[in-house]
Write a protein that holds these residues in place. Structure first.
Motif, PDB file in Angstrom:
ATOM      1  N   UNK A 233      67.134  23.689  -9.618  1.00 35.77           N
ATOM      2  CA  UNK A 233      67.627  22.469  -8.972  1.00 35.77           C
ATOM      3  C   UNK A 233      67.612  21.290  -9.944  1.00 35.77           C
ATOM      4  N   UNK A 234      66.523  21.158 -10.680  1.00 37.78           N
ATOM      5  CA  UNK A 234      66.401  20.063 -11.647  1.00 37.78           C
ATOM      6  C   UNK A 234      67.479  20.183 -12.723  1.00 37.78           C
ATOM      7  N   UNK A 235      67.658  21.398 -13.224  1.00 34.98           N
ATOM      8  CA  UNK A 235      68.624  21.617 -14.303  1.00 34.98           C
ATOM      9  C   UNK A 235      70.060  21.376 -13.853  1.00 34.98           C
ATOM     10  N   UNK A 236      70.354  21.684 -12.585  1.00 33.22           N
ATOM     11  CA  UNK A 236      71.716  21.446 -12.104  1.00 33.22           C
ATOM     12  C   UNK A 236      72.036  19.958 -12.112  1.00 33.22           C
ATOM     13  N   UNK A 237      71.135  19.142 -11.595  1.00 33.24           N
ATOM     14  CA  UNK A 237      71.384  17.701 -11.578  1.00 33.24           C
ATOM     15  C   UNK A 237      71.441  17.131 -12.996  1.00 33.24           C
TER      16      UNK A 237
END
Length: 210
Positions: free
Chosen positions: A20-24
């Motif tokens: 999730x962090x990497x997507x944003x």
């Protein structure tokens, strides 16, 4: 954060906090590189709350969200490449999907009456699906939310409202706009959590408060 006792976990997620962090972060870099020609609203520091909440959301359930919706879409099962394509096409604030059902809107409170109507339809059809409606803390203080919540309680509709409180109403502290009292957070139809959003309201610059 309190999960209503009548809910139970229904699935294991194939996505984690790092994903999730990497997507944003990826969307942030695309935006800063001029690849996204539309507004974006990024989210962080809410990943663990959301991972817990979505373990209670069945794949067949209907999820409604708002402009800060990327993580909701991913967790409900919208494919990463499909989501990224919508964002690159300028639909960051209006991401949608048919299977799984996911709908978001840039209009404040825009999905609330639609979600309520969907829940009423599910009840009348005696379907086993549930509706989940995500809103921000500012939206949760509006008349549209209060009326929909009251109707959902009085008619026992299969809907859960999730209030995500980052303490800000766009660029103004929410408690300065609406006051500090929120009397509906103990409702059986509401999941409430508070998080510290470090991204600005829009884009990737610094947060400016008025």
């Amino acid at each position: 954060m309190k999960i209503p006792k009548y809910l139970s976990k229904v699935r294991s997620l194939n996505i984690n906090k790092t994903d999730l962090i990497n997507f944003e972060k990826e969307i942030r870099l695309l935006y800063e590189g001029g690849k996204i020609r539309g507004p974006i609203h990024l989210m962080n520091n809410s990943e663990e709350y959301l991972l817990n909440i979505f373990s209670y959301i069945n794949k067949r359930d209907m999820v409604f969200s708002y402009w800060r919706n990327h993580l909701h879409a991913l967790l409900h099962g919208v494919k990463k490449n499909d989501l990224k394509k919508q964002i690159l096409n300028g639909r960051s604030m209006g991401v949608y999907s048919i299977k799984p059902f996911f709908m978001s809107s840039s209009i404040v409170g825009g999905t609330i009456p639609i979600a309520l109507g969907a829940a009423l339809s599910i009840k009348k059809k005696r379907n086993k699906k549930r509706v989940w409606c995500f809103v921000g803390d500012m939206t949760s203080n509006t008349g549209a939310f209060y009326e929909a919540h009251k109707y959902a309680i009085n008619f026992n509709l299969p809907i859960v409202f999730v209030i995500e409180d980052n303490g800000k109403s766009t660029n103004t502290p929410t408690n300065k706009v609406w006051g500090n009292k929120n009397l509906h957070f103990n409702s059986s139809k509401i999941i409430y959590y508070k998080y510290n959003l470090t991204y600005p309201h829009h884009g990737t610059g610094k947060w400016v408060l008025f």
